[in-house]
Design an enzyme around this catalytic site. Structure first.
Site, PDB file in Angstrom:
ATOM      1  N   GLU A 280      50.770  20.123  68.245  1.00  0.00           N
ATOM      2  CA  GLU A 280      49.845  18.991  68.895  1.00  0.00           C
ATOM      3  C   GLU A 280      48.610  18.526  67.713  1.00  0.00           C
ATOM      4  O   GLU A 280      48.622  17.289  67.727  1.00  0.00           O
ATOM      5  CB  GLU A 280      49.129  19.623  69.840  1.00  0.00           C
ATOM      6  CG  GLU A 280      49.947  19.896  71.108  1.00  0.00           C
ATOM      7  CD  GLU A 280      51.010  18.722  71.496  1.00  0.00           C
ATOM      8  OE1 GLU A 280      50.387  17.474  71.690  1.00  0.00           O
ATOM      9  OE2 GLU A 280      52.177  18.755  71.758  1.00  0.00           O
ATOM     10  N   TRP A 283      50.567  15.893  65.890  1.00  0.00           N
ATOM     11  CA  TRP A 283      50.822  14.577  66.432  1.00  0.00           C
ATOM     12  C   TRP A 283      49.381  13.853  66.092  1.00  0.00           C
ATOM     13  O   TRP A 283      49.582  12.434  65.876  1.00  0.00           O
ATOM     14  CB  TRP A 283      50.595  14.615  68.153  1.00  0.00           C
ATOM     15  CG  TRP A 283      51.962  14.838  68.725  1.00  0.00           C
ATOM     16  CD1 TRP A 283      52.532  15.956  69.352  1.00  0.00           C
ATOM     17  CD2 TRP A 283      53.133  13.807  68.779  1.00  0.00           C
ATOM     18  NE1 TRP A 283      54.044  15.504  69.570  1.00  0.00           N
ATOM     19  CE2 TRP A 283      54.212  14.245  69.401  1.00  0.00           C
ATOM     20  CE3 TRP A 283      52.836  12.294  68.376  1.00  0.00           C
ATOM     21  CZ2 TRP A 283      55.324  13.656  69.702  1.00  0.00           C
ATOM     22  CZ3 TRP A 283      54.321  11.562  68.962  1.00  0.00           C
ATOM     23  CH2 TRP A 283      55.491  12.114  69.371  1.00  0.00           C
ATOM     24  N   TRP A 311      53.578  -9.505  80.686  1.00  0.00           N
ATOM     25  CA  TRP A 311      52.435  -8.712  81.241  1.00  0.00           C
ATOM     26  C   TRP A 311      51.910  -9.689  82.240  1.00  0.00           C
ATOM     27  O   TRP A 311      51.941 -10.776  82.256  1.00  0.00           O
ATOM     28  CB  TRP A 311      51.368  -8.540  80.196  1.00  0.00           C
ATOM     29  CG  TRP A 311      52.034  -7.619  79.035  1.00  0.00           C
ATOM     30  CD1 TRP A 311      52.078  -7.897  77.826  1.00  0.00           C
ATOM     31  CD2 TRP A 311      52.089  -6.123  79.055  1.00  0.00           C
ATOM     32  NE1 TRP A 311      52.326  -7.204  76.956  1.00  0.00           N
ATOM     33  CE2 TRP A 311      52.824  -5.761  77.744  1.00  0.00           C
ATOM     34  CE3 TRP A 311      52.344  -5.312  80.148  1.00  0.00           C
ATOM     35  CZ2 TRP A 311      53.193  -4.631  77.479  1.00  0.00           C
ATOM     36  CZ3 TRP A 311      52.852  -3.981  79.802  1.00  0.00           C
ATOM     37  CH2 TRP A 311      53.179  -3.713  78.397  1.00  0.00           C
ATOM     38  N   ASN A 346      45.490  15.525  79.087  1.00  0.00           N
ATOM     39  CA  ASN A 346      46.537  14.767  78.324  1.00  0.00           C
ATOM     40  C   ASN A 346      47.908  14.409  79.527  1.00  0.00           C
ATOM     41  O   ASN A 346      48.208  13.022  79.274  1.00  0.00           O
ATOM     42  CB  ASN A 346      47.064  15.632  77.092  1.00  0.00           C
ATOM     43  CG  ASN A 346      48.284  14.841  76.416  1.00  0.00           C
ATOM     44  OD1 ASN A 346      48.083  13.463  75.818  1.00  0.00           O
ATOM     45  ND2 ASN A 346      49.594  15.467  76.428  1.00  0.00           N
ATOM     46  N   TRP A 364      48.865  -2.862  77.455  1.00  0.00           N
ATOM     47  CA  TRP A 364      48.321  -1.526  77.194  1.00  0.00           C
ATOM     48  C   TRP A 364      46.939  -1.580  76.437  1.00  0.00           C
ATOM     49  O   TRP A 364      46.126  -0.736  76.713  1.00  0.00           O
ATOM     50  CB  TRP A 364      49.231  -0.814  76.314  1.00  0.00           C
ATOM     51  CG  TRP A 364      49.792  -1.770  75.148  1.00  0.00           C
ATOM     52  CD1 TRP A 364      51.092  -2.410  74.991  1.00  0.00           C
ATOM     53  CD2 TRP A 364      49.234  -1.359  73.688  1.00  0.00           C
ATOM     54  NE1 TRP A 364      50.997  -2.840  73.874  1.00  0.00           N
ATOM     55  CE2 TRP A 364      49.885  -2.431  73.156  1.00  0.00           C
ATOM     56  CE3 TRP A 364      48.029  -0.956  73.312  1.00  0.00           C
ATOM     57  CZ2 TRP A 364      49.504  -2.527  71.896  1.00  0.00           C
ATOM     58  CZ3 TRP A 364      47.640  -1.251  71.792  1.00  0.00           C
ATOM     59  CH2 TRP A 364      48.477  -1.991  71.227  1.00  0.00           C
ATOM     60  N   TRP A 387      48.673   4.847  73.240  1.00  0.00           N
ATOM     61  CA  TRP A 387      48.894   3.819  74.405  1.00  0.00           C
ATOM     62  C   TRP A 387      50.133   3.280  73.812  1.00  0.00           C
ATOM     63  O   TRP A 387      50.871   2.916  74.749  1.00  0.00           O
ATOM     64  CB  TRP A 387      47.869   2.947  74.187  1.00  0.00           C
ATOM     65  CG  TRP A 387      46.676   3.378  75.284  1.00  0.00           C
ATOM     66  CD1 TRP A 387      45.466   3.958  75.123  1.00  0.00           C
ATOM     67  CD2 TRP A 387      46.619   3.285  76.769  1.00  0.00           C
ATOM     68  NE1 TRP A 387      44.727   4.188  75.918  1.00  0.00           N
ATOM     69  CE2 TRP A 387      45.345   3.761  76.964  1.00  0.00           C
ATOM     70  CE3 TRP A 387      47.375   2.601  77.488  1.00  0.00           C
ATOM     71  CZ2 TRP A 387      45.190   3.721  78.402  1.00  0.00           C
ATOM     72  CZ3 TRP A 387      47.130   2.359  78.895  1.00  0.00           C
ATOM     73  CH2 TRP A 387      45.913   3.281  79.438  1.00  0.00           C
TER      74      TRP A 387
HETATM   75  P1  FAD Z   1      45.201  20.097  72.868  1.00  0.00           P
HETATM   76  O1  FAD Z   1      46.248  20.172  73.695  1.00  0.00           O
HETATM   77  O2  FAD Z   1      44.131  21.439  72.765  1.00  0.00           O
HETATM   78  O3  FAD Z   1      45.633  19.792  71.472  1.00  0.00           O
HETATM   79  C1  FAD Z   1      44.944  20.269  70.279  1.00  0.00           C
HETATM   80  C2  FAD Z   1      44.476  18.976  69.426  1.00  0.00           C
HETATM   81  O4  FAD Z   1      45.813  18.219  69.227  1.00  0.00           O
HETATM   82  C3  FAD Z   1      43.864  17.813  70.098  1.00  0.00           C
HETATM   83  O5  FAD Z   1      42.324  18.177  70.283  1.00  0.00           O
HETATM   84  C4  FAD Z   1      44.072  16.513  69.494  1.00  0.00           C
HETATM   85  O6  FAD Z   1      43.314  16.403  68.179  1.00  0.00           O
HETATM   86  C5  FAD Z   1      45.443  16.734  69.024  1.00  0.00           C
HETATM   87  N1  FAD Z   1      46.242  16.168  70.068  1.00  0.00           N
HETATM   88  C6  FAD Z   1      47.030  16.907  71.115  1.00  0.00           C
HETATM   89  N2  FAD Z   1      47.870  15.836  71.759  1.00  0.00           N
HETATM   90  C7  FAD Z   1      47.862  14.786  70.960  1.00  0.00           C
HETATM   91  C8  FAD Z   1      48.445  13.743  70.962  1.00  0.00           C
HETATM   92  N3  FAD Z   1      49.314  13.241  71.889  1.00  0.00           N
HETATM   93  N4  FAD Z   1      48.351  12.774  69.935  1.00  0.00           N
HETATM   94  C9  FAD Z   1      47.353  12.716  69.045  1.00  0.00           C
HETATM   95  N5  FAD Z   1      46.561  13.769  68.849  1.00  0.00           N
HETATM   96  C10 FAD Z   1      46.952  14.911  70.025  1.00  0.00           C
HETATM   97  N6  FAD Z   1      43.366  11.945  71.735  1.00  0.00           N
HETATM   98  C11 FAD Z   1      42.250  11.607  71.000  1.00  0.00           C
HETATM   99  O7  FAD Z   1      41.619  12.461  70.342  1.00  0.00           O
HETATM  100  N7  FAD Z   1      41.620  10.401  71.067  1.00  0.00           N
HETATM  101  C12 FAD Z   1      41.999   9.412  71.882  1.00  0.00           C
HETATM  102  O8  FAD Z   1      41.539   8.338  71.812  1.00  0.00           O
HETATM  103  C13 FAD Z   1      43.242   9.656  72.763  1.00  0.00           C
HETATM  104  N8  FAD Z   1      43.848   8.692  73.585  1.00  0.00           N
HETATM  105  C14 FAD Z   1      44.949   8.985  74.418  1.00  0.00           C
HETATM  106  C15 FAD Z   1      45.360   7.896  75.144  1.00  0.00           C
HETATM  107  C16 FAD Z   1      46.419   8.036  75.935  1.00  0.00           C
HETATM  108  C17 FAD Z   1      47.090   7.009  76.839  1.00  0.00           C
HETATM  109  C18 FAD Z   1      47.102   9.378  75.884  1.00  0.00           C
HETATM  110  C19 FAD Z   1      48.589   9.460  76.525  1.00  0.00           C
HETATM  111  C20 FAD Z   1      46.749  10.374  74.901  1.00  0.00           C
HETATM  112  C21 FAD Z   1      45.556  10.021  74.041  1.00  0.00           C
HETATM  113  N9  FAD Z   1      45.018  11.182  73.175  1.00  0.00           N
HETATM  114  C22 FAD Z   1      44.091  10.847  72.619  1.00  0.00           C
HETATM  115  C23 FAD Z   1      45.795  12.304  73.121  1.00  0.00           C
HETATM  116  C24 FAD Z   1      45.648  13.279  73.788  1.00  0.00           C
HETATM  117  O9  FAD Z   1      45.369  13.012  75.100  1.00  0.00           O
HETATM  118  C25 FAD Z   1      44.329  14.369  73.504  1.00  0.00           C
HETATM  119  O10 FAD Z   1      44.056  14.470  72.064  1.00  0.00           O
HETATM  120  C26 FAD Z   1      44.219  15.601  74.210  1.00  0.00           C
HETATM  121  O11 FAD Z   1      44.462  15.455  75.464  1.00  0.00           O
HETATM  122  C27 FAD Z   1      42.929  16.323  73.735  1.00  0.00           C
HETATM  123  O12 FAD Z   1      42.706  17.352  74.592  1.00  0.00           O
HETATM  124  P2  FAD Z   1      42.771  18.762  73.837  1.00  0.00           P
HETATM  125  O13 FAD Z   1      41.645  18.866  72.744  1.00  0.00           O
HETATM  126  O14 FAD Z   1      42.569  20.014  74.766  1.00  0.00           O
HETATM  127  O15 FAD Z   1      44.242  19.068  73.280  1.00  0.00           O
END
Ligand code: FAD
Length: 493
Positions: A280, A283, A311, A346, A364, A387
């Site tokens: 993650e 990602w 759209w 997420n 989007w 997005w």
């Molecule tokens: P954890 O599951 O604990 O993951 C650890 C870290 O990995 C996160 O803190 C984050 O930095 C990174 N990470 C995890 N999943 C993703 C992912 N899919 N993409 C990129 N990095 C990821 N994340 C943001 O940080 N900022 C945003 O503006 C953002 N917008 C999003 C918009 C949409 C539509 C979606 C579907 C996802 C978005 N995310 C965003 C990705 C993700 O949802 C969040 O990073 C995550 O929910 C953060 O929660 P956590 O720290 O508990 O994640």
């Protein structure tokens, strides 16, 4: 004559520990001016949103305290970073400016202008990594291209990965008596006052480096072992919630990686959770790499065919979505979680995004903009890439025709409706079997749960099956239009 100072320009690296720019500046032995500039001009339309500004205020307060404890003071200024920084350097006759690298297109352009200026002025301008595990220039395919697919990117990143050991915070940050007064934190006007909508944010978060470390420790101790199995469950605190801390640089991904590895080595059965957590984090790296190489990512579809998608802008539907009043409980719970806490799980982000883009056919970019304003972790790279991922228009995106059914998603990931009940209390008394589709409950069940559809809770905004068919038809129309254009261009009739 006193020694010329080194300016440490804090950006999204609001920490004193594992901060390479700060450590390098301290190592010079020169006095340090610790500076933060609030620049609302350089980012253009991507100036920080409301929830991020709240976070920034709290985080700057924490940083100022950490710096004060080390014998220095955080100087706060406001304005165009370029002008302010150059002005301060001249005024204070600074020997050098040190900062952490940033990767947003506007930040990259700013850095290269500053580099050109400081080079010609004979002032050292040094930029340090730390915000990412690997620099976006470093990971290339064998043929030298940028990866557009996550899995090979992950493998390549993992293979060559050496994360420098985190640097401890300096004990002392030598000061100079000649630091200008600057602004008081309140003068940056970052907090919402009229009305103060930040109560839920205050309850949910502790911005700052200490809060980030506490969050990491709690995740490693309580959730990492089960992370692979529970990370998709919004009803359980199964993820790290480190995203705003990572965004503002209160903690580094390198620190997360090191600590997670240490804990996994001593915790029975934590290997799978550790590996999934790293994936993650990667990602995030992937999103940053995409934004670094494709500057239009926040504004335009990565796959240009989506420029021709049909759209349907609809202000009323957009409002219902924003307010958590779509009539689909898992969507509404997510949108209300976002509004109340500045965060959304997420899995639920994916569900609400799919609903906006596919059930409502709203572009989007509208969802991206709303998230930008309301998320405490609003991050240009992650938000844009995610997005676009849901929209099917991104690099390595989910195929457009994979359309989430909000009821099935709710039943799978919030099986007892715990999450929905928390954020949609008006549905709290519905039995589990109807919690994700209140319209399917028989009238006596609704009555005894105190639910009046259309009154206490909205009727569904769309019929999901019809909306799905409409979305697939719009996708086919786009493909047909492109095929026609291509045929026209090649002279085939
Ligand atoms: P954890 O599951 O604990 O993951 C650890 C870290 O990995 C996160 O803190 C984050 O930095 C990174 N990470 C995890 N999943 C993703 C992912 N899919 N993409 C990129 N990095 C990821 N994340 C943001 O940080 N900022 C945003 O503006 C953002 N917008 C999003 C918009 C949409 C539509 C979606 C579907 C996802 C978005 N995310 C965003 C990705 C993700 O949802 C969040 O990073 C995550 O929910 C953060 O929660 P956590 O720290 O508990 O994640």
């Amino acid at each position: 004559m006193s020694q010329p100072p080194v300016i440490v320009w804090f950006r999204n690296d609001l920490r004193v520990g594992d901060n390479r720019a700060l450590a390098a500046a301290v190592a010079t032995g020169a006095p340090i001016v610790a500076l933060y500039i609030l620049d609302d001009e350089c980012p253009g339309r991507w100036r920080m949103g409301g929830a991020s500004r709240w976070w920034l205020h709290m985080s700057l307060a924490a940083l100022a305290k950490d710096i004060a404890e080390r014998g220095n003071r955080l100087l706060l200024l406001r304005g165009q970073a370029e002008k302010v920084l150059i002005g301060l350097t001249q005024e204070r006759k600074a020997a050098a400016v040190f900062c952490s690298r940033a990767y947003e297109p506007h930040a990259v352009a700013l850095e290269s202008r500053l580099k050109a200026h400081f080079d010609s002025a004979g002032i050292a301008f040094k930029r340090y990594g730390g915000a990412l595990l690997r620099e976006p220039e470093d990971i290339r395919t064998k043929s030298g291209d940028v990866y557009k697919v996550y899995t090979p990117f992950w493998r390549a990143l993992r293979q060559g990965l050496v994360v420098p050991a985190p640097k401890p915070a300096p004990r002392n940050i030598p000061a100079t008596s000649r630091i200008p007064k600057g602004l008081a934190l309140e003068e940056l006007d970052l907090l919402p006052l009229k009305p103060d909508w930040a109560g839920g944010l205050r309850d949910a978060w502790t911005p700052g480096e200490a809060g980030a470390n506490a969050r990491l420790n709690s995740f490693l101790k309580n959730a990492m072992a089960d992370y692979a199995d529970l990370r998709n469950r919004p009803d359980i605190e199964g993820t790290s919630r480190l995203s705003p801390h990572l965004h503002f640089g209160e903690i580094t991904p390198g620190m997360c990686w090191h600590r997670a590895r240490q804990v996994a080595a001593h915790m029975h059965g934590a290997d799978k959770g550790y590996e999934t957590f790293l994936k993650e984090l990667v990602w995030r790296e992937f999103s940053y790499t995409l934004l670094f190489h494709w500057n239009d990512l926040p504004d335009k579809p990565f796959r240009s065919e989506f420029m021709h998608f049909g759209w349907k802008k609809n202000a009323q539907d957009l409002k219902s979505w924003q307010n958590g009043l779509t009539g689909f409980p898992i969507v509404d719970a997510g949108m209300r979680e976002l509004w109340q806490t500045g965060y959304m799980h997420n899995r639920v982000r994916m569900i609400v995004a799919s609903f906006l883009i596919k059930d409502l056919l709203i572009p989007w970019q509208e969802g991206e903009a709303w998230f930008w304003d309301t998320l405490v972790d609003a991050d240009l790279a992650n938000n844009a890439a995610s997005w676009q991922w849901v929209a099917g228009s991104g690099a390595d995106a989910a195929p457009y025709f994979r359309i989430f059914n909000p009821v099935r998603q709710g039943e799978t990931f919030d099986p007892k409706g715990v999450y929905v009940r928390r954020f949609c209390p008006e549905l709290a008394n519905l039995p589990d079997e109807y919690i994700h589709a209140p319209w399917s409950a028989p009238p006596p069940v609704l009555r005894s749960a105190g639910v009046i559809l259309g009154k206490t809770y909205p009727k569904p905004l769309v019929d999901h099956d019809n909306a799905r068919a409409r979305a697939l038809a719009a996708y086919e129309d786009m493909r047909a239009a492109i095929a026609n254009r291509n045929a026209g261009a090649s002279g085939v009739s």
